[in-house]
Design an enzyme around this catalytic site. Structure first.
Site, PDB file in Angstrom:
ATOM      1  N   CYS A  48       0.756  -1.849  -0.313  1.00  0.00           N
ATOM      2  CA  CYS A  48       0.059  -0.301  -0.183  1.00  0.00           C
ATOM      3  C   CYS A  48       0.956   0.903   0.243  1.00  0.00           C
ATOM      4  CB  CYS A  48      -1.446   0.174   0.959  1.00  0.00           C
ATOM      5  SG  CYS A  48      -1.332   1.474   0.880  1.00  0.00           S
TER       6      CYS A  48
ATOM      7  N   CYS B  34      -1.473   5.103   6.204  1.00  0.00           N
ATOM      8  CA  CYS B  34      -1.892   5.516   7.523  1.00  0.00           C
ATOM      9  C   CYS B  34      -1.294   4.680   9.110  1.00  0.00           C
ATOM     10  CB  CYS B  34      -2.850   5.052   7.417  1.00  0.00           C
ATOM     11  SG  CYS B  34      -3.759   5.442   6.379  1.00  0.00           S
TER      12      CYS B  34
ATOM     13  N   CYS C 262      -2.064   0.765  10.568  1.00  0.00           N
ATOM     14  CA  CYS C 262      -1.944  -0.330   9.643  1.00  0.00           C
ATOM     15  C   CYS C 262      -0.549  -0.817   9.674  1.00  0.00           C
ATOM     16  CB  CYS C 262      -2.721   0.295   8.023  1.00  0.00           C
ATOM     17  SG  CYS C 262      -2.629  -0.592   7.026  1.00  0.00           S
TER      18      CYS C 262
ATOM     19  N   CYS D 209     -16.840  -9.448   3.738  1.00  0.00           N
ATOM     20  CA  CYS D 209     -16.192  -8.365   3.685  1.00  0.00           C
ATOM     21  C   CYS D 209     -14.770  -8.441   2.355  1.00  0.00           C
ATOM     22  CB  CYS D 209     -16.206  -6.875   4.744  1.00  0.00           C
ATOM     23  SG  CYS D 209     -17.625  -7.193   5.330  1.00  0.00           S
TER      24      CYS D 209
ATOM     25  N   CYS E 230     -19.957  -6.817   1.155  1.00  0.00           N
ATOM     26  CA  CYS E 230     -19.288  -5.059   1.709  1.00  0.00           C
ATOM     27  C   CYS E 230     -17.746  -5.302   1.084  1.00  0.00           C
ATOM     28  CB  CYS E 230     -19.385  -4.955   2.906  1.00  0.00           C
ATOM     29  SG  CYS E 230     -18.992  -3.829   3.232  1.00  0.00           S
TER      30      CYS E 230
ATOM     31  N   CYS F  38     -21.264   2.061   5.340  1.00  0.00           N
ATOM     32  CA  CYS F  38     -20.689   1.352   6.099  1.00  0.00           C
ATOM     33  C   CYS F  38     -19.194   2.192   6.302  1.00  0.00           C
ATOM     34  CB  CYS F  38     -20.363  -0.180   5.984  1.00  0.00           C
ATOM     35  SG  CYS F  38     -19.224  -0.950   7.710  1.00  0.00           S
TER      36      CYS F  38
ATOM     37  N   ARG G 244     -20.263  -2.411  15.085  1.00  0.00           N
ATOM     38  CA  ARG G 244     -19.994  -3.890  15.112  1.00  0.00           C
ATOM     39  C   ARG G 244     -18.875  -3.824  15.760  1.00  0.00           C
ATOM     40  NH1 ARG G 244     -18.751  -3.482   9.138  1.00  0.00           N
ATOM     41  NH2 ARG G 244     -20.943  -4.532   8.889  1.00  0.00           N
TER      42      ARG G 244
END
Length: 353
Positions: free
Chosen positions: A65, A69, A72, A109, A142, A202, A272
């Site tokens: 990636c 962040c 992460c 997901c 999702c 979401c 959730r």
């Protein structure tokens, strides 16, 4: 002793709590914890009875990636010891999704690392979505692919996706301390695009990233403005090799207070219990089910979760029932709800169960 019954009554009337009320929840003492859980449970039970929705995560693209962040393990420059791979083939994605469905998951997901998908990436994922929907008609799909460009949400919807996840994670004021390669407004824009395309929005947060109580309240209020259908509450997993390595600020009691604050802001929305629940809530996970009405089953993106069988046993032991495929997620005020089906001991489980 603090009483939280007035907050529960407001939530039952779908009235948004004040900042002072939410700060009171987050700063409340451990002596008042059971009263807080009981008040939140009144709200949870009113709108969702004792049903628990199971969600199953499929990591369709891991690592690699370009974003930074801080929380992460897949971030740019991360030294975390994770598995890295490019996109799974559609048949691999369908097979992975089937593990979760056989264990009782009613939402799958599909998550891909990266800033956001290219149009080719969306086309690449479409056959997997179509295949899952064909094999499991009652299961929601999702997608969570990062920042969306114009038209991509519409393409995902046409492929059969039901929802799109993109978390705000923290407050707008604090966001630049967590990520510098995109802005808070970019995340808001993506949730808005998904919603406008007809995908169920979401969006949630991550607690435990050295944020203040005010940051958490700001994040909850920002989420409220987006009117999500589901709100994942994650608890930081401080991976080695990331800037937040060694950040262990959460206690089980603190996690329950964060969940209760989310429930009071979102009384009739799916809250959730998401990443980090096992390591932070630990033996208090069953109490969290009295607040949250949805959980992830099994593993997460780059870390192992609790064994699937243990999750199912925990739900049953706590006196809850697993929501069946095809049962509406939203409360009776939005849909005509069916009675939940209790799943038997012979349910197939994913490989880590």
């Amino acid at each position: 002793m603090t009483t939280f019954l007035p907050l529960a009554e407001k939530a039952l009337r779908r009235e948004t709590p004040t900042r002072a009320e939410l700060l009171g929840v987050l700063s409340s003492s451990d002596d008042d914890l059971m009263d807080l859980v009981a008040a939140a449970f009144r709200v949870r039970r009113r709108y969702f009875e004792r049903r628990v929705k199971l969600n199953y995560l499929v990591n369709v693209k891991s690592g690699l990636c370009p974003e930074d962040c801080s929380y992460c393990s897949q971030r740019l420059g991360s030294d975390a010891g994770i598995v890295r791979y490019t996109w799974l083939r559609p048949d691999q994605t369908r097979e992975a999704a089937s593990h979760g469905v056989r264990a009782g998951a009613t939402r799958v997901c599909l998550v891909a690392s990266g800033r956001g998908p290219t149009d080719r990436d969306v086309e690449r994922l479409a056959p997997a979505i179509e295949g899952i929907k064909s094999e499991h008609p009652g299961v929601e799909v999702c997608a969570c692919l990062g920042l969306l460009s114009e038209g991509q949400a519409d393409r995902l919807r046409r492929a059969g996706a039901d929802a799109y996840n993109h978390n705000l994670n923290t407050s707008e004021e604090r966001y630049a301390d967590i990520c510098t390669t995109h802005a808070f407004a970019d995340r808001v824009d993506t949730v808005t695009r998904a919603k406008q395309a007809g995908l169920s929005p979401c969006s949630g947060l991550i607690a435990g990233m050295r944020e203040s109580d005010d940051d958490l309240v700001d994040a909850l209020f920002a989420l409220r403005e987006l009117e999500p259908d589901s709100v994942p509450v994650n608890f930081l997993m401080p991976f080695e090799g990331t800037p937040l390595e060694g950040t262990w600020e959460l206690t089980p009691q603190r996690c329950l207070r964060v969940l209760a604050a989310a429930r009071f802001v979102f009384p009739d929305v799916e809250v959730r219990l998401a990443g980090g629940r096992e390591i932070h809530l630990r033996s208090l996970q069953p109490l969290a089910l009295h607040i949250a009405n949805s959980v992830f089953l099994g593993d997460y993106l780059t870390s192992e979760g609790q064994a699937g069988r243990a999750d199912l046993e925990m739900i049953e032991d706590a006196g809850f029932t697993v929501q069946g495929a095809g049962e509406p997620t939203l409360p009776r005020e939005r849909h005509d709800l069916l009675r939940p089906r209790r799943r038997g001991a012979g349910t197939a489980l994913p490989p880590n169960a």
